[in-house]
Design a protein around this motif. Structure first.
Motif, PDB file in Angstrom:
ATOM      1  N   SER A 182     -42.226 -63.003 -36.014  1.00 32.57           N
ATOM      2  CA  SER A 182     -40.911 -62.983 -36.657  1.00 32.57           C
ATOM      3  C   SER A 182     -40.583 -64.283 -37.365  1.00 32.57           C
ATOM      4  CB  SER A 182     -39.821 -62.684 -35.614  1.00 32.57           C
ATOM      5  OG  SER A 182     -39.832 -63.641 -34.585  1.00 32.57           O
ATOM      6  N   GLY A 183     -41.449 -65.252 -37.282  1.00 32.32           N
ATOM      7  CA  GLY A 183     -41.213 -66.523 -37.955  1.00 32.32           C
ATOM      8  C   GLY A 183     -41.981 -66.606 -39.254  1.00 32.32           C
ATOM      9  N   GLY A 184     -41.895 -65.567 -40.067  1.00 28.46           N
ATOM     10  CA  GLY A 184     -42.669 -65.529 -41.299  1.00 28.46           C
ATOM     11  C   GLY A 184     -44.069 -65.004 -41.061  1.00 28.46           C
ATOM     12  N   THR A 185     -44.257 -64.332 -39.904  1.00 36.03           N
ATOM     13  CA  THR A 185     -45.559 -63.762 -39.510  1.00 36.03           C
ATOM     14  C   THR A 185     -46.690 -64.758 -39.733  1.00 36.03           C
ATOM     15  OG1 THR A 185     -45.873 -62.714 -41.676  1.00 36.03           O
ATOM     16  CG2 THR A 185     -44.788 -61.406 -39.948  1.00 36.03           C
ATOM     17  N   VAL A 186     -46.607 -65.874 -39.034  1.00 35.73           N
ATOM     18  CA  VAL A 186     -47.619 -66.918 -39.171  1.00 35.73           C
ATOM     19  C   VAL A 186     -48.402 -67.051 -37.872  1.00 35.73           C
ATOM     20  CG1 VAL A 186     -46.267 -68.197 -40.860  1.00 35.73           C
ATOM     21  CG2 VAL A 186     -46.009 -68.718 -38.438  1.00 35.73           C
ATOM     22  N   PHE A 187     -49.645 -67.463 -38.004  1.00 31.93           N
ATOM     23  CA  PHE A 187     -50.459 -67.766 -36.837  1.00 31.93           C
ATOM     24  C   PHE A 187     -50.182 -69.201 -36.399  1.00 31.93           C
ATOM     25  CE2 PHE A 187     -53.009 -64.218 -38.464  1.00 31.93           C
ATOM     26  CZ  PHE A 187     -53.228 -63.516 -37.285  1.00 31.93           C
ATOM     27  N   ARG A 188     -49.830 -69.378 -35.134  1.00 32.17           N
ATOM     28  CA  ARG A 188     -49.708 -70.715 -34.563  1.00 32.17           C
ATOM     29  C   ARG A 188     -51.077 -71.221 -34.110  1.00 32.17           C
ATOM     30  NH1 ARG A 188     -44.890 -72.232 -36.574  1.00 32.17           N
ATOM     31  NH2 ARG A 188     -43.284 -70.677 -36.123  1.00 32.17           N
ATOM     32  N   ALA A 189     -51.940 -70.278 -33.707  1.00 33.15           N
ATOM     33  CA  ALA A 189     -53.331 -70.588 -33.359  1.00 33.15           C
ATOM     34  C   ALA A 189     -54.176 -69.392 -33.755  1.00 33.15           C
ATOM     35  CB  ALA A 189     -53.476 -70.870 -31.869  1.00 33.15           C
ATOM     36  N   ASP A 190     -55.364 -69.643 -34.279  1.00 36.90           N
ATOM     37  CA  ASP A 190     -56.263 -68.567 -34.690  1.00 36.90           C
ATOM     38  C   ASP A 190     -57.689 -69.117 -34.692  1.00 36.90           C
ATOM     39  OD1 ASP A 190     -57.491 -66.330 -35.666  1.00 36.90           O
ATOM     40  OD2 ASP A 190     -56.547 -66.384 -37.648  1.00 36.90           O
ATOM     41  N   VAL A 191     -58.437 -68.805 -33.640  1.00 36.02           N
ATOM     42  CA  VAL A 191     -59.784 -69.348 -33.455  1.00 36.02           C
ATOM     43  C   VAL A 191     -60.765 -68.199 -33.262  1.00 36.02           C
ATOM     44  CG1 VAL A 191     -61.262 -70.841 -32.047  1.00 36.02           C
ATOM     45  CG2 VAL A 191     -58.849 -71.440 -32.404  1.00 36.02           C
ATOM     46  N   THR A 192     -61.895 -68.258 -33.961  1.00 32.43           N
ATOM     47  CA  THR A 192     -62.952 -67.258 -33.820  1.00 32.43           C
ATOM     48  C   THR A 192     -64.092 -67.824 -32.982  1.00 32.43           C
ATOM     49  OG1 THR A 192     -62.428 -66.243 -35.956  1.00 32.43           O
ATOM     50  CG2 THR A 192     -64.615 -65.808 -35.049  1.00 32.43           C
ATOM     51  N   PHE A 193     -64.559 -67.007 -32.034  1.00 33.37           N
ATOM     52  CA  PHE A 193     -65.664 -67.379 -31.153  1.00 33.37           C
ATOM     53  C   PHE A 193     -66.834 -66.435 -31.423  1.00 33.37           C
ATOM     54  CE2 PHE A 193     -61.652 -68.437 -29.230  1.00 33.37           C
ATOM     55  CZ  PHE A 193     -61.835 -69.712 -28.724  1.00 33.37           C
ATOM     56  N   GLU A 194     -68.058 -66.952 -31.351  1.00 28.06           N
ATOM     57  CA  GLU A 194     -69.222 -66.114 -31.620  1.00 28.06           C
ATOM     58  C   GLU A 194     -70.215 -66.162 -30.468  1.00 28.06           C
ATOM     59  OE1 GLU A 194     -71.454 -67.312 -35.013  1.00 28.06           O
ATOM     60  OE2 GLU A 194     -71.541 -69.425 -34.446  1.00 28.06           O
ATOM     61  N   TRP A 195     -70.926 -65.032 -30.306  1.00 26.99           N
ATOM     62  CA  TRP A 195     -71.962 -64.908 -29.286  1.00 26.99           C
ATOM     63  C   TRP A 195     -73.332 -65.122 -29.913  1.00 26.99           C
ATOM     64  CZ3 TRP A 195     -70.317 -64.827 -24.480  1.00 26.99           C
ATOM     65  CH2 TRP A 195     -69.075 -64.267 -24.173  1.00 26.99           C
ATOM     66  N   THR A 196     -74.145 -65.957 -29.279  1.00 28.95           N
ATOM     67  CA  THR A 196     -75.523 -66.165 -29.699  1.00 28.95           C
ATOM     68  C   THR A 196     -76.406 -66.079 -28.463  1.00 28.95           C
ATOM     69  OG1 THR A 196     -74.793 -67.660 -31.465  1.00 28.95           O
ATOM     70  CG2 THR A 196     -77.140 -67.684 -30.885  1.00 28.95           C
ATOM     71  N   ALA A 197     -77.122 -64.970 -28.332  1.00 26.68           N
ATOM     72  CA  ALA A 197     -77.981 -64.747 -27.161  1.00 26.68           C
ATOM     73  C   ALA A 197     -77.205 -64.929 -25.860  1.00 26.68           C
ATOM     74  CB  ALA A 197     -79.191 -65.675 -27.204  1.00 26.68           C
ATOM     75  N   GLY A 198     -75.987 -64.397 -25.832  1.00 26.45           N
ATOM     76  CA  GLY A 198     -75.170 -64.447 -24.627  1.00 26.45           C
ATOM     77  C   GLY A 198     -74.406 -65.728 -24.409  1.00 26.45           C
ATOM     78  N   VAL A 199     -74.537 -66.681 -25.332  1.00 30.80           N
ATOM     79  CA  VAL A 199     -73.851 -67.972 -25.220  1.00 30.80           C
ATOM     80  C   VAL A 199     -72.674 -67.988 -26.189  1.00 30.80           C
ATOM     81  CG1 VAL A 199     -74.060 -70.465 -25.502  1.00 30.80           C
ATOM     82  CG2 VAL A 199     -75.955 -69.146 -24.527  1.00 30.80           C
ATOM     83  N   LEU A 200     -71.506 -68.366 -25.697  1.00 30.39           N
ATOM     84  CA  LEU A 200     -70.298 -68.376 -26.513  1.00 30.39           C
ATOM     85  C   LEU A 200     -70.030 -69.765 -27.070  1.00 30.39           C
ATOM     86  CD1 LEU A 200     -67.917 -66.527 -27.405  1.00 30.39           C
ATOM     87  CD2 LEU A 200     -66.631 -67.471 -25.467  1.00 30.39           C
ATOM     88  N   SER A 201     -69.606 -69.816 -28.328  1.00 34.91           N
ATOM     89  CA  SER A 201     -69.245 -71.083 -28.959  1.00 34.91           C
ATOM     90  C   SER A 201     -68.118 -70.840 -29.954  1.00 34.91           C
ATOM     91  CB  SER A 201     -70.450 -71.705 -29.679  1.00 34.91           C
ATOM     92  OG  SER A 201     -70.930 -70.845 -30.694  1.00 34.91           O
ATOM     93  N   VAL A 202     -67.450 -71.914 -30.344  1.00 31.36           N
ATOM     94  CA  VAL A 202     -66.412 -71.823 -31.368  1.00 31.36           C
ATOM     95  C   VAL A 202     -67.082 -71.681 -32.729  1.00 31.36           C
ATOM     96  CG1 VAL A 202     -64.513 -73.026 -32.503  1.00 31.36           C
ATOM     97  CG2 VAL A 202     -64.771 -73.177 -30.017  1.00 31.36           C
ATOM     98  N   LYS A 203     -66.683 -70.647 -33.473  1.00 34.12           N
ATOM     99  CA  LYS A 203     -67.241 -70.421 -34.806  1.00 34.12           C
ATOM    100  C   LYS A 203     -66.371 -71.061 -35.877  1.00 34.12           C
ATOM    101  CE  LYS A 203     -68.714 -66.772 -38.011  1.00 34.12           C
ATOM    102  NZ  LYS A 203     -68.825 -65.300 -38.222  1.00 34.12           N
ATOM    103  N   THR A 204     -65.100 -70.700 -35.897  1.00 29.78           N
ATOM    104  CA  THR A 204     -64.178 -71.269 -36.878  1.00 29.78           C
ATOM    105  C   THR A 204     -62.815 -71.495 -36.230  1.00 29.78           C
ATOM    106  OG1 THR A 204     -63.511 -69.073 -37.669  1.00 29.78           O
ATOM    107  CG2 THR A 204     -65.305 -70.181 -38.858  1.00 29.78           C
TER     108      THR A 204
END
Length: 445
Positions: A182-204
């Motif tokens: 409701s505040g201009g429909t903005v993301f306060r946080a938005d992080v993408t995580f990716e799986w590589t052979a079962g290991v998780l890391s921050v992508k973007t």
């Protein structure tokens, strides 16, 4: 000292008796005790010792802790949260995400594109971090949809953090977000995580910052910290976007948390209402037993931070030996992430020692300070990092020693604390190295 052997954890865990609290023993100027991780802990404050306080009660009347078998287990209220790495000390936090482990509950959770887009099923075969069932998120269409809920109860005008536990399936990635609808429909946080052979890391990190912690059993805890302050009056949502390049891709989740603060605290389970975990309270009340004196002394403590020092928004105290109008000895982490040891004579600063070593999440450091008149030294892992040869300490020192917080009940360390040692004299450089190495070996072993 009386301890109770827990037969359900044969050979691994000892816990203090509820009706008897540990009393330190002094020999040759040294405060001796067993490692915290074996269940011997400094006595609680009077209120907690009598069992009258209700601090630290989760929704089911318990606290949570990690045990040596890798599962999050329940600890009784008004007892220390003893983990394999020490006693966990945190400030108060509130999980405002409801039904944090009931992703199929329509009273709290919805799917942004409609219920048909993602199938959420309880999976008893994939064991969750608490030893129970996990939740399988399977995409049914080639689109990105969010499992989400509106969360109320954030502190207005403050940074917030969303977190969730995740385990790999066939999906390539997911997003974790805090969305102000409701505040201009903005993301306060938005992080993408990716799986590589079962290991998780921050992508973007599209908005805010993210992080990942590896846990037993193939699980990871992922978090996203808001880039801007939350407006509590707005419609704030936690969102888990089950991203998929093709349908039928799946992954597993458990334990969602949304809280005020610039880093995630330990998991707080919720049901139909937000749950506040009160601040931990550990202290030694009898200064004679602690064998601290103002004229000369040494304090060593092992700390394993649960947050990078650079992410702190306020100074975090590892301990404070508080003498009121007398001498005060402090070990802390500054907001620049470096260790600090200010010593006070009442309200006057005697010295303010600072290290070059950064406090890093998950890395144990043995931090120590020694003092006598006009000779003050700060050590990290046995190496001297600062000294001062001016100023005089007070002639008296009082009680208590607060562990993981300051005398005012604030500035909590958010750290695991292990092996507190005190001397009534300053250790030599050689002695300091030997003791630090020994403590490090105890913690590691």
């Amino acid at each position: 000292m009386r301890i109770q052997y827990d037969k359900s954890k044969a050979g691994r865990v000892y816990r203090p008796m509820r009706d008897q609290f540990w009393k330190p023993v002094v020999r040759d100027g040294l405060l001796l005790h067993m490692p915290f991780r074996r269940g011997t802990i400094p006595q609680f404050s009077a209120a907690e010792a009598t069992g009258l306080a209700t601090e630290g009660v989760d929704a089911d009347g318990t606290r949570r802790r990690w045990e040596e078998d890798g599962f999050i287990e329940q600890a009784l209220a008004n007892t220390a949260r003893i983990t394999p790495d020490g006693v966990l000390v945190e400030g108060a936090r509130t999980n405002v995400c409801l039904r944090s482990d009931e992703f199929d509950n329509a009273d709290s959770w919805t799917i942004s594109g409609g219920a048909a887009d993602i199938t959420i099923t309880e999976d008893e075969a994939v064991i969750a971090p608490d030893g129970g069932s996990s939740w399988k998120f399977q995409s049914n269409v080639d689109v990105s949809d969010a499992v989400q809920q509106i969360c109320g109860g954030f502190t207005d005008g403050a940074i917030a953090t969303a977190s969730v536990y995740a385990r790999a399936g066939t999906a390539a990635e997911f997003r974790l977000a805090l969305w102000d609808a409701s505040g201009g429909t903005v993301f306060r946080a938005d992080v993408t995580f990716e799986w590589t052979a079962g290991v998780l890391s921050v992508k973007t990190e599209a908005v805010g910052t993210g992080g990942v912690e590896a846990l037993p059993g193939g699980w990871y805890r992922a978090w996203a910290v808001s880039a801007t302050n939350i407006t509590e009056a707005n419609s704030n949502r936690i969102q888990i976007w089950a991203n998929s390049a093709s349908d039928e891709a799946y992954q597993y989740f458990w334990g969602a948390q949304a809280e005020t603060g610039a880093f995630p605290s330990s998991y707080i389970p919720t049901v139909a209402a937000a749950v506040t975990r009160a601040a931990d309270d550990l202290q030694i009340d009898n200064i004679a037993e602690a064998h601290i004196q103002a004229a000369a002394g040494t304090i060593l403590i092992a700390a394993t931070p649960q947050v990078d020092g650079g992410d702190l928004t306020a100074e975090a105290y590892l301990l404070e030996a508080y003498g009121g109008s007398g001498a005060q000895v402090i070990l802390s982490v500054k907001t620049d992430g470096k260790y600090r040891a200010p010593l006070w004579n009442g309200s006057a600063t005697v010295c303010d020692l600072a290290s070059d070593t950064l406090s890093v999440k998950g890395v144990t450091n043995v931090v120590a300070v020694s003092w006598e008149d006009a000779n003050y030294r700060l050590y990290v892992d046995g190496s001297e990092e600062d000294n001062d040869t001016t100023g005089d300490m007070a002639s008296t020192v009082g009680t208590p020693i607060y562990i993981g917080r300051n005398a005012a009940g604030a500035k909590h360390a958010f750290s695991k604390m292990d092996h507190l040692l005190t001397y009534n004299r300053p250790l030599t450089a050689g002695e300091m190295l030997v003791q630090s190495d020994q403590i490090a070996a105890w913690v590691a072993g």
